[in-house]
Design a protein around this motif. Structure first.
Motif, PDB file in Angstrom:
ATOM      1  N   ILE A 123      -5.566  -9.155   3.199  1.00  0.00           N
ATOM      2  CA  ILE A 123      -4.624 -10.265   3.013  1.00  0.00           C
ATOM      3  C   ILE A 123      -5.359 -11.580   2.780  1.00  0.00           C
ATOM      4  O   ILE A 123      -5.041 -12.330   1.848  1.00  0.00           O
ATOM      5  CB  ILE A 123      -3.688 -10.375   4.236  1.00  0.00           C
ATOM      6  N   GLU A 124      -6.375 -11.845   3.603  1.00  0.00           N
ATOM      7  CA  GLU A 124      -7.124 -13.102   3.483  1.00  0.00           C
ATOM      8  C   GLU A 124      -7.812 -13.229   2.129  1.00  0.00           C
ATOM      9  O   GLU A 124      -7.903 -14.325   1.568  1.00  0.00           O
ATOM     10  CB  GLU A 124      -8.168 -13.202   4.601  1.00  0.00           C
ATOM     11  N   GLU A 125      -8.299 -12.098   1.600  1.00  0.00           N
ATOM     12  CA  GLU A 125      -9.009 -12.121   0.323  1.00  0.00           C
ATOM     13  C   GLU A 125      -8.063 -11.985  -0.874  1.00  0.00           C
ATOM     14  O   GLU A 125      -8.513 -11.912  -2.026  1.00  0.00           O
ATOM     15  CB  GLU A 125     -10.054 -11.002   0.279  1.00  0.00           C
ATOM     16  N   SER A 126      -6.752 -11.924  -0.586  1.00  0.00           N
ATOM     17  CA  SER A 126      -5.731 -11.824  -1.651  1.00  0.00           C
ATOM     18  C   SER A 126      -6.016 -10.680  -2.615  1.00  0.00           C
ATOM     19  O   SER A 126      -5.969 -10.833  -3.839  1.00  0.00           O
ATOM     20  CB  SER A 126      -5.647 -13.145  -2.431  1.00  0.00           C
ATOM     21  N   VAL A 127      -6.345  -9.512  -2.045  1.00  0.00           N
ATOM     22  CA  VAL A 127      -6.559  -8.323  -2.871  1.00  0.00           C
ATOM     23  C   VAL A 127      -5.209  -7.933  -3.489  1.00  0.00           C
ATOM     24  O   VAL A 127      -4.211  -7.824  -2.770  1.00  0.00           O
ATOM     25  CB  VAL A 127      -7.119  -7.158  -2.023  1.00  0.00           C
ATOM     26  N   PRO A 128      -5.139  -7.728  -4.799  1.00  0.00           N
ATOM     27  CA  PRO A 128      -3.843  -7.478  -5.440  1.00  0.00           C
ATOM     28  C   PRO A 128      -3.158  -6.168  -5.038  1.00  0.00           C
ATOM     29  O   PRO A 128      -1.933  -6.094  -5.005  1.00  0.00           O
ATOM     30  CB  PRO A 128      -4.194  -7.454  -6.935  1.00  0.00           C
ATOM     31  N   VAL A 129      -3.975  -5.128  -4.745  1.00  0.00           N
ATOM     32  CA  VAL A 129      -3.408  -3.795  -4.485  1.00  0.00           C
ATOM     33  C   VAL A 129      -4.104  -3.173  -3.283  1.00  0.00           C
ATOM     34  O   VAL A 129      -5.325  -3.278  -3.137  1.00  0.00           O
ATOM     35  CB  VAL A 129      -3.588  -2.858  -5.706  1.00  0.00           C
ATOM     36  N   CYS A 130      -3.341  -2.515  -2.417  1.00  0.00           N
ATOM     37  CA  CYS A 130      -3.926  -1.769  -1.306  1.00  0.00           C
ATOM     38  C   CYS A 130      -3.300  -0.380  -1.280  1.00  0.00           C
ATOM     39  O   CYS A 130      -2.078  -0.234  -1.347  1.00  0.00           O
ATOM     40  CB  CYS A 130      -3.672  -2.487   0.017  1.00  0.00           C
ATOM     41  N   SER A 131      -4.146   0.645  -1.204  1.00  0.00           N
ATOM     42  CA  SER A 131      -3.651   2.021  -1.119  1.00  0.00           C
ATOM     43  C   SER A 131      -4.073   2.619   0.211  1.00  0.00           C
ATOM     44  O   SER A 131      -5.044   2.181   0.835  1.00  0.00           O
ATOM     45  CB  SER A 131      -4.189   2.868  -2.281  1.00  0.00           C
ATOM     46  N   ILE A 141       3.126  -3.547   8.490  1.00  0.00           N
ATOM     47  CA  ILE A 141       2.105  -3.798   7.467  1.00  0.00           C
ATOM     48  C   ILE A 141       2.777  -4.093   6.133  1.00  0.00           C
ATOM     49  O   ILE A 141       2.398  -5.034   5.422  1.00  0.00           O
ATOM     50  CB  ILE A 141       1.153  -2.596   7.341  1.00  0.00           C
ATOM     51  N   MET A 142       3.784  -3.298   5.805  1.00  0.00           N
ATOM     52  CA  MET A 142       4.482  -3.495   4.535  1.00  0.00           C
ATOM     53  C   MET A 142       5.114  -4.886   4.469  1.00  0.00           C
ATOM     54  O   MET A 142       5.100  -5.535   3.418  1.00  0.00           O
ATOM     55  CB  MET A 142       5.544  -2.415   4.356  1.00  0.00           C
ATOM     56  N   LYS A 146       4.185  -7.455   1.529  1.00  0.00           N
ATOM     57  CA  LYS A 146       5.232  -7.928   0.612  1.00  0.00           C
ATOM     58  C   LYS A 146       5.305  -9.453   0.626  1.00  0.00           C
ATOM     59  O   LYS A 146       5.520 -10.091  -0.415  1.00  0.00           O
ATOM     60  CB  LYS A 146       6.576  -7.311   0.994  1.00  0.00           C
ATOM     61  N   LYS A 147       5.093 -10.037   1.798  1.00  0.00           N
ATOM     62  CA  LYS A 147       5.112 -11.491   1.921  1.00  0.00           C
ATOM     63  C   LYS A 147       4.010 -12.122   1.075  1.00  0.00           C
ATOM     64  O   LYS A 147       4.175 -13.209   0.513  1.00  0.00           O
ATOM     65  CB  LYS A 147       4.940 -11.871   3.399  1.00  0.00           C
ATOM     66  N   GLU A 148       2.865 -11.405   0.964  1.00  0.00           N
ATOM     67  CA  GLU A 148       1.719 -11.904   0.200  1.00  0.00           C
ATOM     68  C   GLU A 148       1.716 -11.426  -1.251  1.00  0.00           C
ATOM     69  O   GLU A 148       0.809 -11.769  -2.012  1.00  0.00           O
ATOM     70  CB  GLU A 148       0.414 -11.462   0.881  1.00  0.00           C
ATOM     71  N   GLY A 149       2.699 -10.596  -1.622  1.00  0.00           N
ATOM     72  CA  GLY A 149       2.764 -10.096  -2.998  1.00  0.00           C
ATOM     73  C   GLY A 149       1.755  -9.007  -3.298  1.00  0.00           C
ATOM     74  O   GLY A 149       1.426  -8.764  -4.467  1.00  0.00           O
ATOM     75  N   ILE A 150       1.249  -8.345  -2.256  1.00  0.00           N
ATOM     76  CA  ILE A 150       0.275  -7.257  -2.443  1.00  0.00           C
ATOM     77  C   ILE A 150       1.013  -5.955  -2.704  1.00  0.00           C
ATOM     78  O   ILE A 150       1.909  -5.571  -1.950  1.00  0.00           O
ATOM     79  CB  ILE A 150      -0.621  -7.107  -1.193  1.00  0.00           C
TER      80      ILE A 150
END
Length: 357
Positions: A123-131, A141-142, A146-150
């Motif tokens: 979240i801190e690094e604003s990674v676009p996608v997490c699997s 977690i979701m 979702k709040k961060e647009g990930i």
């Protein structure tokens, strides 16, 4: 164009090709960035990484690409085990340690992996996608993602697991067929019950869920991608295909083992990590079959064999390494990432034209 669909739109990529998040050093920043720069989605396999390692590696990826990329994490488990079980397994592993000139340490202390802080880092690094692998992410977690647009990708080896991922609110689902190399993503029931081939799994998952499905397992080229699309998938995830490219961090001895393997060379084993995974058979997997009922759960077994695997890799001893590979090693290539992705896209374009003539 055929490749403009729900997967590419959701992940903001051009081609619906996802490089699997292979943990253990294979997914170097160069590999991840190269896949993303070639219009796919590169994925950092961060399952074994400490928080510091994860943060530093994400920064290295960002230096090499402005395109979306992902991080793959392991859903944590609380394994049950006794000191007596650990002692027995250490005795089983002792001959392999002696072969590598390693000294068995005293009492085993489980190494804690801080999953919550890994999530915070993403979240801190604003990674676009997490699997995620080995389970479905919690709704908490979701909510944060979702709040961060990930965007979140779940992994399923059965329809039931796919439905559980959908219920948690993931954006996309990787349906992993039994042909896939590396760890099975199974998390419901016995893994033997989830050994469903890609051709059988994909259409059943597609019919059961309302989310875009990504096919994984044995897909190495454009032909495999066409088949996945025909079955209703909107994209593919490929592991072994990217393991042998020049940007991969896999050891040369691992790559060469795949180049010299065939469709009968792999086996499913829990001997290395405590979780079932597909890799090339060797002396270790064959010897450990005798002790299958003594294997400890993940991550205990993984911790106990770590030094053996590491030293074997340092010594180029393929007989004691975990040589993860899918069931289609004959199609592996020693090329750069962009060459692999270009060839896949060309094969799909030409294949679709042939089918529609």
């Amino acid at each position: 164009m055929w490749y403009q669909n729900a997967v590419t739109e959701s992940l903001s990529i051009k081609y619906p090709i996802i490089q699997a998040g292979m943990a253990g050093g294979i997914t170097t920043p160069q590999l991840v960035a190269s896949v993303s720069n070639s219009s796919g989605l590169g994925t950092l396999g961060a399952g074994y990484m400490s928080v510091d390692e994860l943060q530093e590696t994400i920064k290295q990826v960002k230096k090499q690409t402005d395109h979306p990329f992902g991080v793959n994490l392991f859903i944590p488990e609380i394994p049950g085990y006794t000191n007596e079980q650990v002692d027995r397994m250490q005795k089983v592993l002792e001959p392999f340690k002696q072969e590598m000139d390693l000294v068995t340490e005293g009492k085993y202390l489980q190494k804690q992996r801080d999953f919550e802080k890994q999530i915070e880092s993403v979240i801190e690094e604003s990674v676009p996608v997490c699997s995620f692998t080995f389970g479905a992410p919690s709704k908490e977690i979701m909510k944060e993602f979702k709040k961060e647009g990930i965007k979140v990708i779940g992994t399923a080896t059965t329809v039931e697991e796919a439905l559980l991922n959908q219920e948690c609110g993931v954006d996309l689902i990787v349906a992993q067929g039994s042909e896939a190399g590396g760890h099975r993503g199974s998390f419901v029931g016995a893994y033997e019950e989830s050994m469903i081939g890609t051709f059988s799994l994909i259409p059943q998952v597609v019919d059961a869920v309302e989310l875009p499905v990504i096919a994984a397992g044995g897909i190495m080229d454009g032909r495999g991608m066409i088949a996945a699309l025909a079955l209703g998938a909107k994209g593919v995830q490929m592991g072994t295909a990217f393991l042998t490219v020049k940007e991969s961090g896999a050891k040369n001895i691992h790559k060469n083992a795949i180049f010299h393997a065939d469709e009968t060379s792999t086996t499913i084993t829990s001997a290395f990590s405590g979780k079932p995974a597909r890799g090339i058979s060797n002396n270790f997997t064959r010897a450990m079959k005798e002790y299958e009922n003594q294997l400890l759960p993940y991550p205990i077994q993984n911790d106990l064999t770590k030094e053996i695997r590491k030293e074997a890799a340092n010594r180029n001893n393929k007989e004691l390494m975990s040589l993860w590979s899918g069931q289609t090693p004959r199609l592996s290539k020693d090329v750069h990432v962009n060459e692999l992705i270009d060839s896949i896209m060309k094969e799909v374009d030409e294949g679709i034209q042939k089918l529609t003539r």
